[in-house]
Enzyme design. Structure first.
Site, PDB file in Angstrom:
ATOM      1  N   GLU A 268       0.833  -1.199   0.000  1.00 51.93           N
ATOM      2  CA  GLU A 268       0.000   0.000   0.000  1.00 51.93           C
ATOM      3  C   GLU A 268       0.866   1.247   0.000  1.00 51.93           C
ATOM      4  O   GLU A 268       1.980   1.237   0.526  1.00 51.93           O
ATOM      5  CB  GLU A 268      -0.904   0.007   1.243  1.00 51.93           C
ATOM      6  CG  GLU A 268      -1.913  -1.131   1.222  1.00 51.93           C
ATOM      7  CD  GLU A 268      -2.842  -1.147   2.426  1.00 51.93           C
ATOM      8  OE1 GLU A 268      -4.049  -1.311   2.214  1.00 51.93           O
ATOM      9  OE2 GLU A 268      -2.382  -1.012   3.568  1.00 51.93           O
TER      10      GLU A 268
ATOM     11  N   CYS B 104       3.559   8.553   1.038  1.00 52.10           N
ATOM     12  CA  CYS B 104       4.152   7.610   1.982  1.00 52.10           C
ATOM     13  C   CYS B 104       4.279   6.278   1.250  1.00 52.10           C
ATOM     14  O   CYS B 104       3.270   5.702   0.837  1.00 52.10           O
ATOM     15  CB  CYS B 104       3.231   7.510   3.202  1.00 52.10           C
ATOM     16  SG  CYS B 104       3.728   6.261   4.396  1.00 52.10           S
TER      17      CYS B 104
ATOM     18  N   CYS C 148       6.920  -6.881   6.608  1.00 53.53           N
ATOM     19  CA  CYS C 148       8.046  -6.325   7.365  1.00 53.53           C
ATOM     20  C   CYS C 148       8.530  -7.383   8.344  1.00 53.53           C
ATOM     21  O   CYS C 148       7.718  -8.107   8.922  1.00 53.53           O
ATOM     22  CB  CYS C 148       7.609  -5.072   8.134  1.00 53.53           C
ATOM     23  SG  CYS C 148       8.972  -4.230   8.992  1.00 53.53           S
TER      24      CYS C 148
ATOM     25  N   CYS D 272       7.392  -5.219  15.256  1.00 48.44           N
ATOM     26  CA  CYS D 272       6.953  -4.317  16.328  1.00 48.44           C
ATOM     27  C   CYS D 272       5.495  -4.659  16.657  1.00 48.44           C
ATOM     28  O   CYS D 272       4.650  -4.687  15.762  1.00 48.44           O
ATOM     29  CB  CYS D 272       7.087  -2.860  15.891  1.00 48.44           C
ATOM     30  SG  CYS D 272       8.770  -2.423  15.389  1.00 48.44           S
TER      31      CYS D 272
ATOM     32  N   CYS E  49       2.314  -2.560  15.438  1.00 44.50           N
ATOM     33  CA  CYS E  49       2.216  -2.176  14.027  1.00 44.50           C
ATOM     34  C   CYS E  49       1.591  -3.306  13.228  1.00 44.50           C
ATOM     35  O   CYS E  49       2.019  -4.460  13.313  1.00 44.50           O
ATOM     36  CB  CYS E  49       3.620  -1.870  13.492  1.00 44.50           C
ATOM     37  SG  CYS E  49       3.647  -1.551  11.715  1.00 44.50           S
TER      38      CYS E  49
ATOM     39  N   SER F  13      12.644   6.440   7.326  1.00 44.68           N
ATOM     40  CA  SER F  13      12.303   6.113   8.710  1.00 44.68           C
ATOM     41  C   SER F  13      12.796   4.707   9.037  1.00 44.68           C
ATOM     42  O   SER F  13      12.616   3.781   8.253  1.00 44.68           O
ATOM     43  CB  SER F  13      10.777   6.186   8.871  1.00 44.68           C
ATOM     44  OG  SER F  13      10.406   5.938  10.205  1.00 44.68           O
TER      45      SER F  13
ATOM     46  N   SER G 297      12.470   5.556  14.782  1.00 40.02           N
ATOM     47  CA  SER G 297      11.293   5.110  15.543  1.00 40.02           C
ATOM     48  C   SER G 297      11.753   4.654  16.914  1.00 40.02           C
ATOM     49  O   SER G 297      12.130   3.507  17.105  1.00 40.02           O
ATOM     50  CB  SER G 297      10.600   3.971  14.794  1.00 40.02           C
ATOM     51  OG  SER G 297      10.146   4.446  13.547  1.00 40.02           O
TER      52      SER G 297
ATOM     53  N   CYS H  48      -0.286   5.708  10.120  1.00 40.01           N
ATOM     54  CA  CYS H  48       0.938   5.003  10.526  1.00 40.01           C
ATOM     55  C   CYS H  48       0.620   3.676  11.176  1.00 40.01           C
ATOM     56  O   CYS H  48      -0.174   3.605  12.101  1.00 40.01           O
ATOM     57  CB  CYS H  48       1.714   5.816  11.559  1.00 40.01           C
ATOM     58  SG  CYS H  48       2.195   7.400  10.968  1.00 40.01           S
TER      59      CYS H  48
HETATM   60  N1  SAH Z   1       9.960   0.451   9.512  1.00 39.19           N
HETATM   61  C1  SAH Z   1      10.109   1.875   9.542  1.00 39.19           C
HETATM   62  C2  SAH Z   1       9.089   2.637   8.726  1.00 39.19           C
HETATM   63  C3  SAH Z   1       7.633   2.249   8.800  1.00 39.19           C
HETATM   64  S1  SAH Z   1       6.516   2.811   9.981  1.00 39.19           S
HETATM   65  C4  SAH Z   1      10.066   2.362  10.970  1.00 39.19           C
HETATM   66  O1  SAH Z   1       9.709   1.598  11.845  1.00 39.19           O
HETATM   67  O2  SAH Z   1      10.443   3.497  11.207  1.00 39.19           O
HETATM   68  C5  SAH Z   1       6.409   4.510  10.176  1.00 39.19           C
HETATM   69  C6  SAH Z   1       6.154   4.896  11.643  1.00 39.19           C
HETATM   70  O3  SAH Z   1       4.851   4.478  12.124  1.00 39.19           O
HETATM   71  C7  SAH Z   1       7.165   4.244  12.591  1.00 39.19           C
HETATM   72  O4  SAH Z   1       7.611   5.213  13.498  1.00 39.19           O
HETATM   73  C8  SAH Z   1       6.308   3.202  13.295  1.00 39.19           C
HETATM   74  O5  SAH Z   1       6.855   2.799  14.516  1.00 39.19           O
HETATM   75  C9  SAH Z   1       5.000   3.930  13.422  1.00 39.19           C
HETATM   76  N2  SAH Z   1       3.870   3.051  13.746  1.00 39.19           N
HETATM   77  C10 SAH Z   1       3.748   1.729  13.525  1.00 39.19           C
HETATM   78  N3  SAH Z   1       2.562   1.270  13.966  1.00 39.19           N
HETATM   79  C11 SAH Z   1       1.920   2.324  14.491  1.00 39.19           C
HETATM   80  C12 SAH Z   1       0.626   2.483  15.086  1.00 39.19           C
HETATM   81  N4  SAH Z   1      -0.205   1.459  15.218  1.00 39.19           N
HETATM   82  N5  SAH Z   1       0.290   3.717  15.495  1.00 39.19           N
HETATM   83  C13 SAH Z   1       1.133   4.768  15.350  1.00 39.19           C
HETATM   84  N6  SAH Z   1       2.346   4.678  14.785  1.00 39.19           N
HETATM   85  C14 SAH Z   1       2.740   3.465  14.361  1.00 39.19           C
END
Ligand code: SAH
Length: 354
Positions: free
Chosen positions: A93, A106, A113, A117, A120, A202, A225, A344
């Site tokens: 996406e 974006c 991935c 985390c 996410c 990021s 992050s 995000c």
């Molecule tokens: N893998 C990279 C980029 C993708 S995510 C990274 O982790 O930086 C972009 C941002 O969204 C990251 O800071 C991630 O931690 C955050 N993110 C992931 N899940 C989220 C959620 N459920 N709510 C808010 N931010 C989230």
């Protein structure tokens, strides 16, 4: 990997590829002008190419990489999410956000991935594969064409900003992501001509890859992050922290900031009763005070099956207040695209299109 595409190649490689097809080398420049300069991908519109060779050149140099499966919009058309099917059936996406002064896309850098985390959505299903350079670039070019058509109300017609904050960990797909950054920032018609400073990469904090990026000589914005200022909690929220700890990843980020002169963006998802305590704000403030950094707080976006919630607004406000009191510039990110699961951490590319 997907078929080779013009956007995988630098200008010299494009000329060589065109010559391999038995065509004159300057055709490479014409194709680049169509793709990057005019955002045209339909061979029928490339009337400066002889009809006889047009289809063959386009087929070999501009194969279709992304097929839109579903398009969702909200905010009166200012936010759009597209679900793409790749040549092998993988789904990714990307999201476009139109603002009065800018248009940001974006992009995804991987299908799925591997960073796991727990808050996410993308992380839950694991990694399918890396995207190719052209699969990344083509997400941007597709949206640039939409913006250029005037379809984003109240926003400029020129797409100006790219954030690598879609699906995937960009620094785990390092060479293709760097190549994509070069394609996006090379002046037209070799590339899309975006400013390096308008590109944000990021990362969860892959220390060796951040070091490599520091040596690259690019001036893209680095977003880290962080999500917790202490190793105990970060080990859980960002599992890669078990390998590279908070102190080490921050030191690496400061070296990047020093090298590039760019402020590092510290991403921090506000999760109710998990990482939003006043003492954690103070600890974060101590770590960041006096550094070339700003904090971007992200209200946690709900994801299916997650046990976590966003922090209440008063808690968020107190967190911001403490960081600012420590002299750390802090902003709260908007939650654009939430209702289309485009915010995000919500990109999951699942259960669709069938
Ligand atoms: N893998 C990279 C980029 C993708 S995510 C990274 O982790 O930086 C972009 C941002 O969204 C990251 O800071 C991630 O931690 C955050 N993110 C992931 N899940 C989220 C959620 N459920 N709510 C808010 N931010 C989230």
């Amino acid at each position: 990997m997907p078929p080779r595409h013009l956007a995988d190649l630098d200008p010299a490689e494009r000329r060589a590829a065109v010559a391999d097809l038995g065509e004159r080398e300057f055709r490479a420049g014409q194709l680049s002008t169509h793709y990057f300069g005019r955002l045209v991908r339909d061979p029928a519109a490339m009337t400066d190419l002889p009809a006889a060779t047009r289809a063959r050149l386009a087929e070999s140099m501009l194969p279709s990489l992304l097929t839109p499966v579903r398009e969702l919009t909200c905010d009166d058309g200012a936010t759009r999410k597209t679900l793409w099917r790749l040549h092998d059936g993988s789904l990714v996406e990307s999201v476009l956000m139109g603002y009065p002064d800018r248009v940001t896309v974006c992009v995804s850098s991987q299908a799925g991935c591997g960073m796991a985390c727990p808050f996410c959505a993308t992380g839950q299903a694991g990694l399918t594969r890396n995207l190719s350079t052209a699969e990344i670039v083509d997400q941007v070019v597709s949206f640039a064409a939409i913006a250029a058509s005037g379809a984003i109300p109240g926003s400029p017609a020129r797409l100006s900003h790219v954030v690598f904050m879609g699906m995937g960990e960009p620094l785990a797909n390092y060479p293709r992501v760097i190549n994509a950054v070069r394609r996006l920032t090379d002046p037209a018609p070799d590339g899309l001509g975006l400013s390096q400073r308008h590109i944000t990469v990021s990362t969860v904090g892959l220390v060796p890859a951040i070091r490599r990026l520091t040596a690259e000589g690019l001036s893209v914005t680095l977003a880290l992050s962080l999500h917790a200022p202490d190793d105990e909690l970060r080990d859980e929220l960002v599992p890669v922290n078990q390998r590279w700890k908070v102190a080490e990843v921050l030191d690496t980020a400061w070296a990047y900031a020093e090298q590039t002169g760019r402020r590092v963006s510290i991403e921090y998802a506000m999760i109710r009763d998990v990482n939003d305590q006043p003492w954690r704000a103070d600890l974060l403030g101590e770590l960041l005070s006096g550094r070339l950094a700003h904090v971007n707080l992200i209200p946690l976006n709900p994801t299916p099956g997650s046990r976590w919630d966003a922090s209440p607004k008063p808690v968020e406000r107190e967190f911001v207040r403490r960081l600012r009191a420590a002299g750390v510039p802090t902003t709260v990110r908007d939650t654009r695209g939430r209702e289309i699961d485009g915010a995000c951490g919500q990109l999951a590319a699942s259960g669709v299109g069938q």
